[in-house]
Motif scaffolding. Structure first.
Motif, PDB file in Angstrom:
ATOM      1  N   HIS A  61       0.858  -1.185   0.000  1.00  0.00           N
ATOM      2  CA  HIS A  61       0.000   0.000   0.000  1.00  0.00           C
ATOM      3  C   HIS A  61       0.896   1.237   0.000  1.00  0.00           C
ATOM      4  CE1 HIS A  61      -3.726  -2.209   0.809  1.00  0.00           C
ATOM      5  NE2 HIS A  61      -2.947  -3.004   1.514  1.00  0.00           N
ATOM      6  N   PRO A  62       1.214   1.774  -1.178  1.00  0.00           N
ATOM      7  CA  PRO A  62       2.047   2.984  -1.241  1.00  0.00           C
ATOM      8  C   PRO A  62       1.383   4.136  -0.502  1.00  0.00           C
ATOM      9  CG  PRO A  62       1.819   1.994  -3.409  1.00  0.00           C
ATOM     10  CD  PRO A  62       0.843   1.307  -2.511  1.00  0.00           C
ATOM     11  N   MET A  63       2.199   4.973   0.104  1.00  0.00           N
ATOM     12  CA  MET A  63       1.676   6.146   0.811  1.00  0.00           C
ATOM     13  C   MET A  63       2.689   7.275   0.744  1.00  0.00           C
ATOM     14  SD  MET A  63       2.171   5.426   4.906  1.00  0.00           S
ATOM     15  CE  MET A  63       1.985   7.137   5.322  1.00  0.00           C
ATOM     16  N   ARG A  64       2.203   8.461   0.995  1.00  0.00           N
ATOM     17  CA  ARG A  64       3.053   9.636   1.105  1.00  0.00           C
ATOM     18  C   ARG A  64       2.816  10.206   2.493  1.00  0.00           C
ATOM     19  NH1 ARG A  64       2.554  12.258  -3.593  1.00  0.00           N
ATOM     20  NH2 ARG A  64       0.344  12.374  -3.256  1.00  0.00           N
ATOM     21  N   ILE A  65       3.875  10.499   3.213  1.00  0.00           N
ATOM     22  CA  ILE A  65       3.754  11.062   4.549  1.00  0.00           C
ATOM     23  C   ILE A  65       3.351  12.530   4.443  1.00  0.00           C
ATOM     24  CG2 ILE A  65       4.989  11.644   6.679  1.00  0.00           C
ATOM     25  CD1 ILE A  65       6.778   9.202   6.098  1.00  0.00           C
ATOM     26  N   SER A  66       2.270  12.886   5.097  1.00  0.00           N
ATOM     27  CA  SER A  66       1.811  14.267   5.138  1.00  0.00           C
ATOM     28  C   SER A  66       2.146  14.931   6.471  1.00  0.00           C
ATOM     29  CB  SER A  66       0.288  14.336   4.925  1.00  0.00           C
ATOM     30  OG  SER A  66      -0.026  13.857   3.639  1.00  0.00           O
ATOM     31  N   LYS A  69       5.742  13.511  13.382  1.00  0.00           N
ATOM     32  CA  LYS A  69       6.324  14.167  14.540  1.00  0.00           C
ATOM     33  C   LYS A  69       7.778  14.532  14.253  1.00  0.00           C
ATOM     34  CE  LYS A  69       7.248  13.480  19.412  1.00  0.00           C
ATOM     35  NZ  LYS A  69       7.118  12.581  20.549  1.00  0.00           N
ATOM     36  N   GLY A  70       8.172  15.721  14.569  1.00  0.00           N
ATOM     37  CA  GLY A  70       9.543  16.173  14.395  1.00  0.00           C
ATOM     38  C   GLY A  70       9.881  16.721  13.024  1.00  0.00           C
ATOM     39  N   CYS A  71       8.904  16.748  12.121  1.00  0.00           N
ATOM     40  CA  CYS A  71       9.172  17.261  10.767  1.00  0.00           C
ATOM     41  C   CYS A  71       8.354  18.505  10.468  1.00  0.00           C
ATOM     42  CB  CYS A  71       8.852  16.212   9.727  1.00  0.00           C
ATOM     43  SG  CYS A  71       9.967  14.842   9.779  1.00  0.00           S
TER      44      CYS A  71
END
Length: 71
Positions: A61-66, A69-71
């Motif tokens: 299940h490909p995903m992109r982080i939106s 924490k810490g970014c």
């Protein structure tokens, strides 16, 4: 399952695996990992010893982080 554990530990040490662990329901577990493209993601997933030996099945299940924490 020991080979599966070692595969994920190696992936974690190499910075590929971000997190992994068993689910608390009937599901086996979840592995979140980084890959450069779909081909390398599929290769990492399908080369897990537990997948190769048919102990577990896998879904990608490909995903992109939106948010993280810490970014």
């Amino acid at each position: 399952m020991a080979a599966h554990w070692e595969y994920l530990k190696k992936g974690t040490a190499e910075g590929v695996v971000l997190l992994a662990g068993p689910c608390l329901d009937e599901t086996f577990g979840v592995v979140v990992f980084q890959a450069d493209n779909d081909e390398s993601a599929r290769a990492f997933m399908l080369n897990d010893p537990s997948i190769l030996s048919n102990v577990m099945m896998a879904e990608l299940h490909p995903m992109r982080i939106s948010l993280m924490k810490g970014c």
